[in-house]
Design a protein around this motif. Structure first.
Motif, mmCIF file in Angstrom:
data_model
loop_
_atom_site.group_PDB
_atom_site.id
_atom_site.type_symbol
_atom_site.label_atom_id
_atom_site.label_comp_id
_atom_site.label_asym_id
_atom_site.label_seq_id
_atom_site.Cartn_x
_atom_site.Cartn_y
_atom_site.Cartn_z
ATOM 1 N N GLY A 336 0.787 -1.214 0.000
ATOM 2 C CA GLY A 336 0.000 0.000 0.000
ATOM 3 C C GLY A 336 0.819 1.263 0.000
ATOM 4 O O GLY A 336 0.279 2.357 0.092
ATOM 5 N N GLN A 337 2.159 1.168 -0.092
ATOM 6 C CA GLN A 337 2.986 2.353 -0.152
ATOM 7 C C GLN A 337 3.487 2.544 -1.572
ATOM 8 O O GLN A 337 3.940 1.621 -2.212
ATOM 9 C CB GLN A 337 4.168 2.240 0.812
ATOM 10 C CG GLN A 337 3.734 2.140 2.273
ATOM 11 C CD GLN A 337 4.928 2.193 3.199
ATOM 12 O OE1 GLN A 337 5.981 2.684 2.830
ATOM 13 N NE2 GLN A 337 4.765 1.683 4.405
ATOM 14 N N GLY A 338 3.429 3.777 -2.065
ATOM 15 C CA GLY A 338 3.853 4.047 -3.422
ATOM 16 C C GLY A 338 3.044 3.220 -4.399
ATOM 17 O O GLY A 338 1.865 2.953 -4.206
ATOM 18 N N ASP A 339 3.693 2.807 -5.502
ATOM 19 C CA ASP A 339 2.995 1.977 -6.483
ATOM 20 C C ASP A 339 3.373 0.513 -6.357
ATOM 21 O O ASP A 339 3.081 -0.289 -7.228
ATOM 22 C CB ASP A 339 3.285 2.473 -7.900
ATOM 23 C CG ASP A 339 4.769 2.401 -8.237
ATOM 24 O OD1 ASP A 339 5.553 1.916 -7.381
ATOM 25 O OD2 ASP A 339 5.155 2.828 -9.333
ATOM 26 N N GLY A 340 4.033 0.167 -5.261
ATOM 27 C CA GLY A 340 4.373 -1.229 -5.021
ATOM 28 C C GLY A 340 5.708 -1.657 -5.579
ATOM 29 O O GLY A 340 6.119 -2.793 -5.361
ATOM 30 N N THR A 341 6.399 -0.775 -6.315
ATOM 31 C CA THR A 341 7.656 -1.204 -6.917
ATOM 32 C C THR A 341 8.752 -1.407 -5.875
ATOM 33 O O THR A 341 9.767 -2.023 -6.164
ATOM 34 C CB THR A 341 8.140 -0.171 -7.953
ATOM 35 O OG1 THR A 341 8.158 1.123 -7.342
ATOM 36 C CG2 THR A 341 7.224 -0.155 -9.154
ATOM 37 N N GLY A 342 8.558 -0.898 -4.657
ATOM 38 C CA GLY A 342 9.549 -1.106 -3.614
ATOM 39 C C GLY A 342 9.372 -2.411 -2.874
ATOM 40 O O GLY A 342 10.106 -2.696 -1.938
ATOM 41 N N ILE A 343 8.391 -3.226 -3.280
ATOM 42 C CA ILE A 343 8.112 -4.493 -2.611
ATOM 43 C C ILE A 343 8.670 -5.638 -3.440
ATOM 44 O O ILE A 343 8.304 -5.802 -4.601
ATOM 45 C CB ILE A 343 6.594 -4.697 -2.426
ATOM 46 C CG1 ILE A 343 5.966 -3.489 -1.737
ATOM 47 C CG2 ILE A 343 6.325 -5.970 -1.645
ATOM 48 C CD1 ILE A 343 4.456 -3.535 -1.712
ATOM 49 N N PRO A 344 9.569 -6.460 -2.901
ATOM 50 C CA PRO A 344 10.053 -7.625 -3.656
ATOM 51 C C PRO A 344 8.894 -8.520 -4.070
ATOM 52 O O PRO A 344 7.870 -8.591 -3.389
ATOM 53 C CB PRO A 344 10.971 -8.333 -2.662
ATOM 54 C CG PRO A 344 11.390 -7.264 -1.702
ATOM 55 C CD PRO A 344 10.196 -6.360 -1.585
ATOM 56 N N LEU A 345 9.053 -9.216 -5.178
ATOM 57 C CA LEU A 345 7.951 -10.006 -5.734
ATOM 58 C C LEU A 345 7.398 -11.026 -4.756
ATOM 59 O O LEU A 345 6.202 -11.242 -4.688
ATOM 60 C CB LEU A 345 8.413 -10.701 -7.016
ATOM 61 C CG LEU A 345 8.755 -9.763 -8.184
ATOM 62 C CD1 LEU A 345 9.206 -10.565 -9.391
ATOM 63 C CD2 LEU A 345 7.565 -8.893 -8.553
ATOM 64 N N GLY A 346 8.272 -11.669 -3.984
ATOM 65 C CA GLY A 346 7.794 -12.693 -3.060
ATOM 66 C C GLY A 346 6.979 -12.155 -1.905
ATOM 67 O O GLY A 346 6.349 -12.921 -1.182
ATOM 68 N N LEU A 347 6.988 -10.832 -1.717
ATOM 69 C CA LEU A 347 6.261 -10.235 -0.601
ATOM 70 C C LEU A 347 5.034 -9.447 -1.056
ATOM 71 O O LEU A 347 4.439 -8.708 -0.275
ATOM 72 C CB LEU A 347 7.193 -9.315 0.199
ATOM 73 C CG LEU A 347 8.333 -10.036 0.917
ATOM 74 C CD1 LEU A 347 9.319 -9.030 1.491
ATOM 75 C CD2 LEU A 347 7.803 -10.930 2.013
ATOM 76 N N LEU A 348 4.671 -9.591 -2.321
ATOM 77 C CA LEU A 348 3.466 -8.929 -2.804
ATOM 78 C C LEU A 348 2.225 -9.539 -2.155
ATOM 79 O O LEU A 348 2.278 -10.636 -1.591
ATOM 80 C CB LEU A 348 3.354 -9.072 -4.332
ATOM 81 C CG LEU A 348 4.313 -8.228 -5.165
ATOM 82 C CD1 LEU A 348 4.222 -8.636 -6.633
ATOM 83 C CD2 LEU A 348 3.997 -6.752 -5.021
ATOM 84 N N GLY A 349 1.109 -8.851 -2.271
ATOM 85 C CA GLY A 349 -0.129 -9.348 -1.687
ATOM 86 C C GLY A 349 -0.733 -10.476 -2.491
ATOM 87 O O GLY A 349 -1.845 -10.382 -2.993
ATOM 88 N N ASP A 350 0.007 -11.563 -2.637
ATOM 89 C CA ASP A 350 -0.425 -12.712 -3.436
ATOM 90 C C ASP A 350 -0.819 -13.844 -2.495
ATOM 91 O O ASP A 350 -0.024 -14.284 -1.681
ATOM 92 C CB ASP A 350 0.725 -13.144 -4.361
ATOM 93 C CG ASP A 350 0.457 -14.495 -5.010
ATOM 94 O OD1 ASP A 350 1.435 -15.208 -5.291
ATOM 95 O OD2 ASP A 350 -0.704 -14.820 -5.224
ATOM 96 N N ALA A 351 -2.045 -14.315 -2.618
ATOM 97 C CA ALA A 351 -2.586 -15.290 -1.659
ATOM 98 C C ALA A 351 -1.821 -16.602 -1.616
ATOM 99 O O ALA A 351 -1.946 -17.357 -0.661
ATOM 100 C CB ALA A 351 -4.048 -15.575 -1.996
ATOM 101 N N HIS A 352 -1.028 -16.896 -2.632
ATOM 102 C CA HIS A 352 -0.378 -18.208 -2.684
ATOM 103 C C HIS A 352 0.940 -18.273 -1.928
ATOM 104 O O HIS A 352 1.413 -19.339 -1.591
ATOM 105 C CB HIS A 352 -0.140 -18.616 -4.144
ATOM 106 C CG HIS A 352 -1.371 -18.577 -4.964
ATOM 107 N ND1 HIS A 352 -2.482 -19.319 -4.669
ATOM 108 C CD2 HIS A 352 -1.692 -17.860 -6.060
ATOM 109 C CE1 HIS A 352 -3.428 -19.062 -5.556
ATOM 110 N NE2 HIS A 352 -2.970 -18.186 -6.403
ATOM 111 N N SER A 353 1.568 -17.128 -1.667
ATOM 112 C CA SER A 353 2.924 -17.218 -1.118
ATOM 113 C C SER A 353 3.268 -16.196 -0.049
ATOM 114 O O SER A 353 4.276 -16.342 0.624
ATOM 115 C CB SER A 353 3.941 -17.072 -2.261
ATOM 116 O OG SER A 353 3.817 -15.800 -2.873
ATOM 117 N N THR A 354 2.471 -15.164 0.116
ATOM 118 C CA THR A 354 2.904 -14.051 0.954
ATOM 119 C C THR A 354 3.170 -14.454 2.394
ATOM 120 O O THR A 354 4.160 -14.044 2.997
ATOM 121 C CB THR A 354 1.863 -12.918 0.919
ATOM 122 O OG1 THR A 354 1.738 -12.474 -0.423
ATOM 123 C CG2 THR A 354 2.299 -11.767 1.789
ATOM 124 N N SER A 355 2.298 -15.244 3.000
ATOM 125 C CA SER A 355 2.468 -15.599 4.408
ATOM 126 C C SER A 355 3.778 -16.340 4.634
ATOM 127 O O SER A 355 4.536 -16.034 5.548
ATOM 128 C CB SER A 355 1.293 -16.452 4.887
ATOM 129 O OG SER A 355 1.437 -16.766 6.244
#
Length: 415
Positions: A336-355
């Motif tokens: 939710g900060q910026g446009d998300g480009t500062g978030i590594p791919l594995g930590l995106l809000g993706d239901a399959h892997s984020t936790s």
């Protein structure tokens, strides 16, 4: 263990057919097949070859659409039109892939996009991350205190740590924790084995370990509690090896950066920044797989329903466009900060892997902080040897270290 895999000869033929397919396609110049061969320490030349072929490269021999483009990778990983399973609840072309054990094979009764069971909930809720980090710091201190001057960072520390943290977090009784750790270590190749066939011995041992681990968790967790055994199994396997890989990658990177290493030892709280940067440079999961749940167009390339898409995470995070946007946005792992480009791919809000990804990051951060504080003189004492047939994790086979060592890391070897 599924019936057709219990016969060694049948299982061996299946593994060999998959391996031959990768080898043949690679010999024809398919860069994705060369990545899956996983026979070198640095697959980045093959990843860059995928990038050079456009936003979406179609590996016809392996029936996979491959992405190294940073913006497109983010789009796919957050797009509900892509899931973990086919529309019928199975794996894409399962008969042509290595066998998948129960530890990473989601139930059919999942959400609408082939992810985790709809009622599973987040395996590690955000409010539990602080508790996991405190536990990881405590276990790291205990493990380190039991080790001598020389040890293997992988076998003696990095793999044992997440297993012991997870055993405590999941509430495994003390009597079964030793076996839990052994079985979780036996599943160390699970993420890699779904795309790259392992040797027959490793495959059989991994399938057996996963089956017994599921039984162990079912004995203790399937009693109407808040965390079902199946979700716990997926969490444990999804966290354990990536935690180990992330920690070893961070330590290896520090070995060749004297200034960063000295700064960390002077201020152990910098461990979080070191782990975050390592995730960008050397992510613990380098290949993500998704299945199109409907006909989709990606950068003008039509992907049919049930089509397999592979995201090359390390390559996508090296994308110059992402690097520029990240610098402007400022590095962060908070959604939710910026446009998300500062978030590594594995930590995106993706239901399959984020936790699982967040738990792995938390454990590695705590461990690196303890190593910097309690063993500031720890150095590599020999070659850091990376695994072969590990295209997803590119993990280490061994990493000898010494508290009395000095100097930068030697050139890595292979196993």
């Amino acid at each position: 263990m599924t019936t057709q895999w219990t016969t060694p000869s049948a299982l061996g033929r299946r593994l060999q057919r998959t391996r031959v397919g990768h080898w043949f396609a690679g010999s024809q110049g398919d860069p994705y097949a060369l990545i899956l061969r996983a026979m070198r320490d640095d697959p980045s030349p093959y990843e860059e070859e995928v990038r050079a072929r456009g936003p979406v490269f179609h590996s016809e021999a392996l029936d996979t659409w491959v992405i190294a483009d940073g913006v497109l990778a983010r789009s796919v990983l957050t797009d509900a039109r892509f899931g973990a399973l086919t529309r019928e609840g199975g794996r894409h072309r399962a008969e042509h892939l290595p066998p998948a054990g129960a530890e990473l094979h989601p139930d059919r009764a999942g959400d609408g996009h082939g992810g985790a069971p709809a009622d599973a909930g987040p395996a590690v809720p955000a409010e539990d991350e602080a508790a996991v980090e405190a536990l990881a710091e405590q276990v790291s201190q205990t493990l380190l205190s039991e080790l001598g001057a020389d040890f293997d960072l992988v076998a003696d520390f990095a793999r044992r740590l997440p297993a012991q943290v997870l055993a405590e977090f999941l509430g495994i009784p003390a009597a079964d924790r030793g076996r839990f750790e052994e079985l979780l270590t036996g599943c160390a190749r699970s993420l890699d084995s779904r795309l790259c066939p392992q040797t027959l011995a490793i495959t059989r041992a991994g399938l057996a370990a996963a089956a017994e681990l599921q039984e162990l968790l079912a004995r203790h967790l399937d009693d109407g509690g808040a965390r079902p055994a199946r979700a716990a199994l997926t969490l444990a396997v999804g966290v354990a090896e990536p935690s180990s890989v992330l920690l070893c990658n961070a330590f290896e990177t520090l070995g060749s950066a004297q200034g960063e290493r000295d700064a960390l030892c002077h201020s152990p709280e910098r461990a979080g920044a070191v782990v975050a940067e390592t995730w960008w440079r050397k992510p613990p999961v380098r290949v993500e797989s998704r299945i199109a749940q409907e006909d989709v167009s990606l950068a003008g390339m039509p992907i049919p329903a049930d089509g397999h898409v592979a995201i090359l995470v390390a390559a996508a995070q090296r994308d110059p466009a992402i690097a520029q946007a990240r610098a402007a946005d400022g590095p962060t792992d908070a959604p939710g900060q910026g446009d998300g480009t500062g978030i590594p791919l594995g930590l995106l809000g993706d239901a399959h892997s984020t936790s699982a990804a967040r738990a792995a990051r938390t454990i590695a951060r705590a461990a690196l902080r303890v190593l910097a504080r309690e063993a500031p003189g720890l150095r590599a004492s020999g070659a850091a040897v990376r695994l072969r047939r590990a295209p997803v994790t590119l993990g280490h086979a061994r990493f000898p270290v010494s508290r009395a060592g000095s100097g930068a890391l030697t050139a890595p070897g292979a196993a």
